[in-house]
Each structure stands twice: as structure tokens, then as C-alpha cells.
Design an enzyme around this catalytic site. Structure first.
Site, PDB file in Angstrom:
ATOM      1  N   ASP A   1       2.048   2.694   3.440  1.00 54.95           N
ATOM      2  CA  ASP A   1       1.158   3.851   3.296  1.00 54.95           C
ATOM      3  C   ASP A   1       1.941   5.104   2.920  1.00 54.95           C
ATOM      4  OD1 ASP A   1      -1.371   5.118   3.221  1.00 54.95           O
ATOM      5  OD2 ASP A   1      -1.176   5.827   5.286  1.00 54.95           O
TER       6      ASP A   1
ATOM      7  N   HIS B   1       0.838  -1.204   0.000  1.00 56.56           N
ATOM      8  CA  HIS B   1       0.000   0.000   0.000  1.00 56.56           C
ATOM      9  C   HIS B   1       0.868   1.247   0.000  1.00 56.56           C
ATOM     10  CE1 HIS B   1      -4.009   1.867   0.784  1.00 56.56           C
ATOM     11  NE2 HIS B   1      -3.250   2.857   1.236  1.00 56.56           N
TER      12      HIS B   1
ATOM     13  N   ARG C   1     -10.377   0.344  -6.056  1.00 53.50           N
ATOM     14  CA  ARG C   1     -10.482   0.916  -4.713  1.00 53.50           C
ATOM     15  C   ARG C   1     -11.761   1.729  -4.603  1.00 53.50           C
ATOM     16  NH1 ARG C   1      -6.936   5.467  -1.452  1.00 53.50           N
ATOM     17  NH2 ARG C   1      -6.835   4.345   0.519  1.00 53.50           N
TER      18      ARG C   1
ATOM     19  N   HIS D   1       1.318   5.293  -2.435  1.00 56.80           N
ATOM     20  CA  HIS D   1       0.736   6.195  -3.431  1.00 56.80           C
ATOM     21  C   HIS D   1       1.838   6.965  -4.148  1.00 56.80           C
ATOM     22  CE1 HIS D   1      -2.973   5.479  -1.193  1.00 56.80           C
ATOM     23  NE2 HIS D   1      -2.370   5.929  -0.107  1.00 56.80           N
TER      24      HIS D   1
END
Length: 292
Positions: A248, A31, A124, A33
Site C-alpha cells: 500500500d 498493491h 478498480r 501507487h
């Protein structure tokens, strides 16, 4: 200016240190971004925050320091259903990266197949942040879910399990994934009835959970986030074959002082003391869900 309230969003620590333990071969960060540059990948006007750039070179450096070789780039709400920033990066590294994208009900089978060829393995649905949910109803989502089955995809939800109908989510025809331990404040306690129901859903075997974003649920302000340990232990005890781990990175919307990613990775030693179980969580489980 977009008219959308913009929350503070500090950058990640640019100098991640090495963890205290060696990651196993093919460890996966399930996970993270990618953000920016905004002149190439413009923000969604419905976003709830505006992050600083978090570019592939910085992410590659993070993995080098942590000893991680695989990654899953998860579509952030700030891009809505514009998946270019995510897929452009993932498609350039087909051997070690996968993507979780965001789509709406108008998506065609041809477009889904094209995303699959570029590394997407799930969609998602963000129920927690502004602009994150492109579906008008659960029945609309279910119709799209039926079309994901032939691709072997799953649906990842960002939601607060103490506010969610986990029984309804469990009726979807594809596996589901839940981020951030279930995104329930630790102050509500491990015996909260909704959390016990969430644990039961995990035990069913069709629900995956990510040990990510502990700073989103802790009642503390600095590492180690000791109050997250019982939650990790409860999840692993219920179904170790359905637990994932991720950084994250770059920690968007971290509400407390920004942690160093090496120190954050060290929490795995407390969350999952057994080395063999860590192997499953870091390597075997993500390989199964994301098709490495």
C-alpha cells in the site's frame, strides 16, 4: 484550490529497512501507487486528498530493500480515470509490473485492449473515497464487466465489507478483489455478521483479498498491529489460494503514525506463519491473478 476538502497526507518513510525474513524469488507487491509529478500528471478535481510525490525511483528503492521483484500499481482515486501516471510506469517494465486501472462506462474495447498491451489486468472501483467510483449504477458496471471477460481481467473494489452487498458483487461475471482485509475496523470483531459473510464469499473462490493497509483498520497506533492478526488468519484459513499481499505504498491516508515498510513487511510472519503458504501468497497467487 479545488473546493474539495483536503485531508492531511504525510509521505512514506524514505528509509525502509530490510525485513527480518527473506522474500521468496519473484515475490510480488500486489498493491502500491505512483503519485506525481503534478505538473505532468494533474490531480482530479474530485479527489479527497492531495498526496506528496511518490515517484518510481523511490518505489524501486523500496523493492530493493524489501527483496521484492514484482509489483502491481493500482490506480489511486486522486487521478480519477486518467491512468497515465500508472500506465506510463508499468508499460516501461513489462516483465515485472502490472496495473489495475480506473475506467468509466464510456471506455471502448479498443482502449481496454491498448491498456492490456501496456500491462493492465483489471479495473478498480473505489466505493470508499470521494471521486473514486465512475459508475452510475451496478448494471452499468456489469455491462463493462462483461467486456472485461475476454481479456481475463478482474474488478478490484475498495469498500467497507460491513457496509457492502457482497452477494451482489458475487454475481459479477469476472473475479473480484477486495483491498485492506475488507476494510472493516478490527474493533467490530471477527464475528461481525457481515465479515462472516465476506469470509464465505472468499471461500467461494471468485473473490481475492489483499493483506494491505493494516493501519486503516487497526485500533492501535503503532506496529505491531496485533488486532489484525486474527483477521489475517481467518482469511488465509478460508482460502489461501485467493490471498495477496501488498505494501500500500506510499500509504496514502494513513491515519496513525507512518510505519516503516520493513517493519510493516515483518507482519507477514504473524499473519502467515507457514513459509509454504507465504510462498503462495507472495508468488503463486499474484502470478495467477495478474498474469506474470
Amino acid at each position: 484550490m479545488t473546493g474539495v476538502p483536503q485531508k492531511p497526507c504525510p509521505p512514506a518513510d524514505p528509509a525502509p529497512r530490510k525485513p527480518k525474513f527473506a522474500m521468496p524469488a519473484n515475490a510480488c507487491d500486489s498493491h502500491a501507487h505512483i503519485f506525481g509529478p503534478d505538473e505532468k500528471y494533474p490531480w482530479s478535481p474530485a479527489r479527497g486528498y492531495t498526496p506528496p510525490d511518490a515517484l518510481p525511483a523511490a518505489y524501486e528503492h523500496l523493492h530493493k530493500m524489501l527483496g521484492v521483484t514484482r509489483g502491481v500499481i493500482t490506480q489511486p482515486s486522486v487521478y480519477g480515470t486518467d491512468n497515465r501516471a500508472t500506465l506510463d510506469y508499468v508499460a516501461a517494465h513489462p516483465g515485472r509490473l502490472r496495473a489495475v486501472v480506473s475506467v468509466d462506462a464510456s471506455i471502448t474495447d479498443r482502449a481496454l485492449e491498448a491498456m492490456h498491451a501496456r500491462g493492465a489486468r483489471g479495473i478498480r472501483v473505489n466505493l470508499a473515497d470521494p471521486g473514486g467510483n465512475p459508475f452510475k449504477s451496478f448494471s452499468e458496471l456489469r455491462r463493462v464487466a462483461e467486456r472485461l471477460k475476454p481479456l481475463g481481467w478482474h474488478i478490484e473494489f475498495l469498500l467497507h465489507v460491513h457496509d457492502a452487498d457482497m452477494a451482489e458483487l458475487g454475481t459479477l461475471p469476472v473475479p473480484i478483489s477486495i483491498g485492506h482485509f475488507g476494510y472493516m475496523p478490527t474493533s467490530l470483531g471477527i464475528d461481525h455478521p457481515r465479515y462472516r459473510g465476506f469470509l464465505d464469499r472468499v471461500a467461494d473462490g471468485n473473490c481475492w483479498v489483499k493483506l494491505t493497509g493494516p493501519y486503516r483498520i487497526t485500533a492501535g497506533r503503532h506496529l505491531p498491529y496485533d488486532d489484525t492478526v486474527p483477521f489475517a488468519h481467518a482469511l488465509v484459513a478460508r482460502q489461501p489460494d485467493r490471498i495477496l499481499w501488498g505494501t500500500d505504498w506510499p500509504h496514502p491516508m494513513c491515519p496513525i503514525p507512518m510505519p516503516n515498510d520493513g517493519t510493516l513487511a515483518d507482519m507477514l510472519l504473524d499473519w502467515v506463519p507457514d513459509k509454504a503458504v507465504r510462498q503462495r501468497i507472495l508468488v503463486d497467487n499474484p502470478a495467477e491473478l495478474y498474469g506474470f
